[in-house]
Design a protein around this motif. Sequence first.
Motif, PDB file in Angstrom:
ATOM      1  N   CYS A  51       0.846  -1.215   0.000  1.00 27.29           N
ATOM      2  CA  CYS A  51       0.000   0.000   0.000  1.00 27.29           C
ATOM      3  C   CYS A  51       0.873   1.254   0.000  1.00 27.29           C
ATOM      4  O   CYS A  51       0.609   2.203  -0.734  1.00 27.29           O
ATOM      5  N   ARG A  91       1.356   4.093  -2.922  1.00 23.11           N
ATOM      6  CA  ARG A  91       0.814   5.385  -2.469  1.00 23.11           C
ATOM      7  C   ARG A  91      -0.692   5.326  -2.233  1.00 23.11           C
ATOM      8  O   ARG A  91      -1.420   6.284  -2.473  1.00 23.11           O
ATOM      9  N   THR A  92      -1.191   4.135  -1.792  1.00 23.02           N
ATOM     10  CA  THR A  92      -2.624   4.076  -1.522  1.00 23.02           C
ATOM     11  C   THR A  92      -2.886   4.192  -0.022  1.00 23.02           C
ATOM     12  O   THR A  92      -3.974   3.942   0.437  1.00 23.02           O
ATOM     13  N   ALA A  93      -1.855   4.547   0.732  1.00 21.80           N
ATOM     14  CA  ALA A  93      -2.064   4.740   2.168  1.00 21.80           C
ATOM     15  C   ALA A  93      -1.359   6.001   2.631  1.00 21.80           C
ATOM     16  O   ALA A  93      -0.243   6.283   2.221  1.00 21.80           O
ATOM     17  N   ASP A  94      -2.035   6.743   3.465  1.00 27.16           N
ATOM     18  CA  ASP A  94      -1.441   7.928   4.062  1.00 27.16           C
ATOM     19  C   ASP A  94      -0.603   7.469   5.253  1.00 27.16           C
ATOM     20  O   ASP A  94      -1.136   6.842   6.164  1.00 27.16           O
ATOM     21  N   PRO A  95       0.701   7.739   5.247  1.00 29.33           N
ATOM     22  CA  PRO A  95       1.549   7.237   6.334  1.00 29.33           C
ATOM     23  C   PRO A  95       1.030   7.640   7.718  1.00 29.33           C
ATOM     24  O   PRO A  95       1.151   6.894   8.676  1.00 29.33           O
ATOM     25  N   SER A  96       0.416   8.810   7.784  1.00 24.89           N
ATOM     26  CA  SER A  96      -0.075   9.262   9.088  1.00 24.89           C
ATOM     27  C   SER A  96      -1.263   8.431   9.576  1.00 24.89           C
ATOM     28  O   SER A  96      -1.534   8.368  10.758  1.00 24.89           O
ATOM     29  N   ASN A  97      -1.973   7.827   8.633  1.00 22.28           N
ATOM     30  CA  ASN A  97      -3.117   6.989   9.022  1.00 22.28           C
ATOM     31  C   ASN A  97      -2.732   5.527   9.167  1.00 22.28           C
ATOM     32  O   ASN A  97      -3.577   4.692   9.498  1.00 22.28           O
ATOM     33  N   LEU A  98      -1.461   5.236   8.897  1.00 25.40           N
ATOM     34  CA  LEU A  98      -1.019   3.847   8.872  1.00 25.40           C
ATOM     35  C   LEU A  98      -1.273   3.136  10.200  1.00 25.40           C
ATOM     36  O   LEU A  98      -1.792   2.026  10.235  1.00 25.40           O
ATOM     37  N   ALA A 124      -3.429   3.685  12.443  1.00 30.82           N
ATOM     38  CA  ALA A 124      -4.854   3.412  12.663  1.00 30.82           C
ATOM     39  C   ALA A 124      -5.338   2.275  11.785  1.00 30.82           C
ATOM     40  O   ALA A 124      -6.126   1.445  12.227  1.00 30.82           O
ATOM     41  N   SER A 125      -4.833   2.217  10.552  1.00 27.81           N
ATOM     42  CA  SER A 125      -5.308   1.150   9.682  1.00 27.81           C
ATOM     43  C   SER A 125      -4.750  -0.198  10.122  1.00 27.81           C
ATOM     44  O   SER A 125      -5.404  -1.224   9.971  1.00 27.81           O
ATOM     45  N   ASP A 155      -4.353  -1.127  13.164  1.00 26.35           N
ATOM     46  CA  ASP A 155      -5.264  -1.478  14.236  1.00 26.35           C
ATOM     47  C   ASP A 155      -6.502  -2.188  13.676  1.00 26.35           C
ATOM     48  O   ASP A 155      -6.936  -3.221  14.182  1.00 26.35           O
ATOM     49  N   TYR A 156      -7.044  -1.608  12.612  1.00 29.61           N
ATOM     50  CA  TYR A 156      -8.230  -2.164  11.943  1.00 29.61           C
ATOM     51  C   TYR A 156      -7.911  -3.553  11.387  1.00 29.61           C
ATOM     52  O   TYR A 156      -8.645  -4.514  11.596  1.00 29.61           O
ATOM     53  N   ARG A 189      -5.300  16.536   9.999  1.00 30.18           N
ATOM     54  CA  ARG A 189      -4.612  15.791  11.071  1.00 30.18           C
ATOM     55  C   ARG A 189      -5.306  16.009  12.420  1.00 30.18           C
ATOM     56  O   ARG A 189      -5.543  15.080  13.180  1.00 30.18           O
ATOM     57  N   PHE A 209      -9.686   9.583  16.402  1.00 33.82           N
ATOM     58  CA  PHE A 209      -8.952   8.436  16.954  1.00 33.82           C
ATOM     59  C   PHE A 209      -8.991   8.437  18.486  1.00 33.82           C
ATOM     60  O   PHE A 209      -8.969   7.389  19.115  1.00 33.82           O
ATOM     61  N   ARG A 248     -12.875   0.592  15.005  1.00 29.01           N
ATOM     62  CA  ARG A 248     -11.647   0.495  14.216  1.00 29.01           C
ATOM     63  C   ARG A 248     -11.853   1.260  12.911  1.00 29.01           C
ATOM     64  O   ARG A 248     -12.888   1.107  12.266  1.00 29.01           O
ATOM     65  N   LEU A 249     -10.871   2.049  12.569  1.00 32.22           N
ATOM     66  CA  LEU A 249     -10.958   2.882  11.372  1.00 32.22           C
ATOM     67  C   LEU A 249      -9.859   2.545  10.385  1.00 32.22           C
ATOM     68  O   LEU A 249      -8.738   2.248  10.792  1.00 32.22           O
ATOM     69  N   TRP A 250     -10.225   2.625   9.112  1.00 30.00           N
ATOM     70  CA  TRP A 250      -9.220   2.540   8.061  1.00 30.00           C
ATOM     71  C   TRP A 250      -9.494   3.730   7.153  1.00 30.00           C
ATOM     72  O   TRP A 250     -10.171   3.607   6.124  1.00 30.00           O
ATOM     73  N   ASP A 264      -7.896   5.538   4.987  1.00 37.88           N
ATOM     74  CA  ASP A 264      -7.510   5.561   3.574  1.00 37.88           C
ATOM     75  C   ASP A 264      -8.441   4.734   2.697  1.00 37.88           C
ATOM     76  O   ASP A 264      -8.512   4.919   1.494  1.00 37.88           O
ATOM     77  N   GLN A 278      -3.073  15.760   0.269  1.00 34.07           N
ATOM     78  CA  GLN A 278      -1.961  15.178   1.037  1.00 34.07           C
ATOM     79  C   GLN A 278      -0.714  15.027   0.178  1.00 34.07           C
ATOM     80  O   GLN A 278       0.397  15.230   0.646  1.00 34.07           O
TER      81      GLN A 278
END
Lengths: 248, 238
Positions: free
Chosen positions: A67, A71-78, A80-81, A83-84, B110, B117, B127-129, B131, B199
Amino acid sequence: MNKAIAVCGKGGVGKTTIAALMCKLLLEHNNIKGLAIDADPGAGLSQATSLPIKKTVNDLREEIIACSQERTADPSNLAASIDYQLMESLTEHQNLAFLAVGRPEEDGCYCQVNTFLREAIQMLVSHFDYTIIDAEAGIEQLNRRVMERIDFLMLVSDLSAKGLHVAKTIRDVGAKNIKDHAVGLVLNRVKEEKEVSRIEQSIDLPLLGWIPEDQNVNDFDCNAKSFLHFPEAPALQASRSIFARLPE
Amino acid sequence: MGLFTEPLQKLNFYRENARKRGLLLEYMYDPAAAWPQSRSLVLQEDTAVELGGEKGSLFMVLWTKELDMLCRDSISIVGPKLMDIVPAKMPFAQIILVGGEFEDEYNTYRDIMDVIFDTRLEGVSTRLWPDRQRIWCRLSNEAVEEGFDLFRYGSALLQNFKSHSWIQSAEVIFVTTAEDLEALLPEAAKVQNILEAMQKMYEEMIFDCETCDYREVCEEVESLQEIRQKLLKERGQA
């Protein structure tokens, strides 16, 4: 209560069987939330408990790297994802959840992903009352790949000098790499109780307990039966007294 | 025009349409109704209701300086409210609209995500994803027995948003029907495209529009062009 227990020892001494029996004991306490982590690439704990692997931590890691590269994931959201996805990877059976680590990491430096994964697993573990980790023999590897924190190293050995030597080595490696943890020796496949006394007097490891040779264990192993259905036999009774002696 | 002016207009239309169809439940934020907060992990065995996950889910965040683009401090539910739910699993969308005064779009996103979060509810595993715009909530038997519902969930989220001085108002929309969730997907894809383009600009040093995957959305959304100009100027590339 939030305890992480790593079951370690030389290959073939019965670590996975003991980890599986601990899982069976967790199921007896439905007010306790238990997590079993299979840190052995061979996925022995999955077989011993018949808990299927949905997705391993390493499958997850590879997906996250893919991902990131696409570039299909924002590193800052990594974080959290992860966790999911970790929650999606859990196999749940009553009050017990199961997570497999899978085969070792491939070459390449993915420090950020590895850090996020470790943190996510640590966060997951913090929600459970007990985490049982069926570890590979090398505790350094376990510590690096799976968890930052282990509260108790359950050192499993048979009565062989080699098994006991490996237990002591793991104890020493653990002392260097893991902060604030206790250790205890579990002797497995004991035929005569007097052998336990002999070893206890000659080894500088605290004895947590011992498990007698039990034909039921061989039967379950050979016939690929789930240890979650293990009968009230000597091996389970001994495991129960070991479980009761685990530090609170 | 803001980053999300067009999707916000469409969401307003969607909300109005749901109201006309008699599917919309509307509540004003009540701090006393906010569900207690603490970290929880709900295992399958303790789950009364599962929202999103395999049944389909959608998670969307939009923000604006135009406060009249949102129903201020409200919680809207399209579809059955939690207490009416018969199946234990159901589709779920959580749409969060935030209005306020801000300088920087990237940091605003952010900040909003941090609030989301950090909203951890007692007896609820969320739980969130982001992206993938996915969300998955498990509500424990105990939480449901004690009166957890989406109004109380929304109130907890709004309570946390209101603790930030730059946020002047916020709105939470929950959707619990598969048809309505499906209807929102095209707009959700647009929102995600805008977010990714924004972004990418902040995270990359080179603005080569010829090879960029987000060229189309940048040409369409005026605010993205403004961000581009601002960043070029800041980095001395203008």
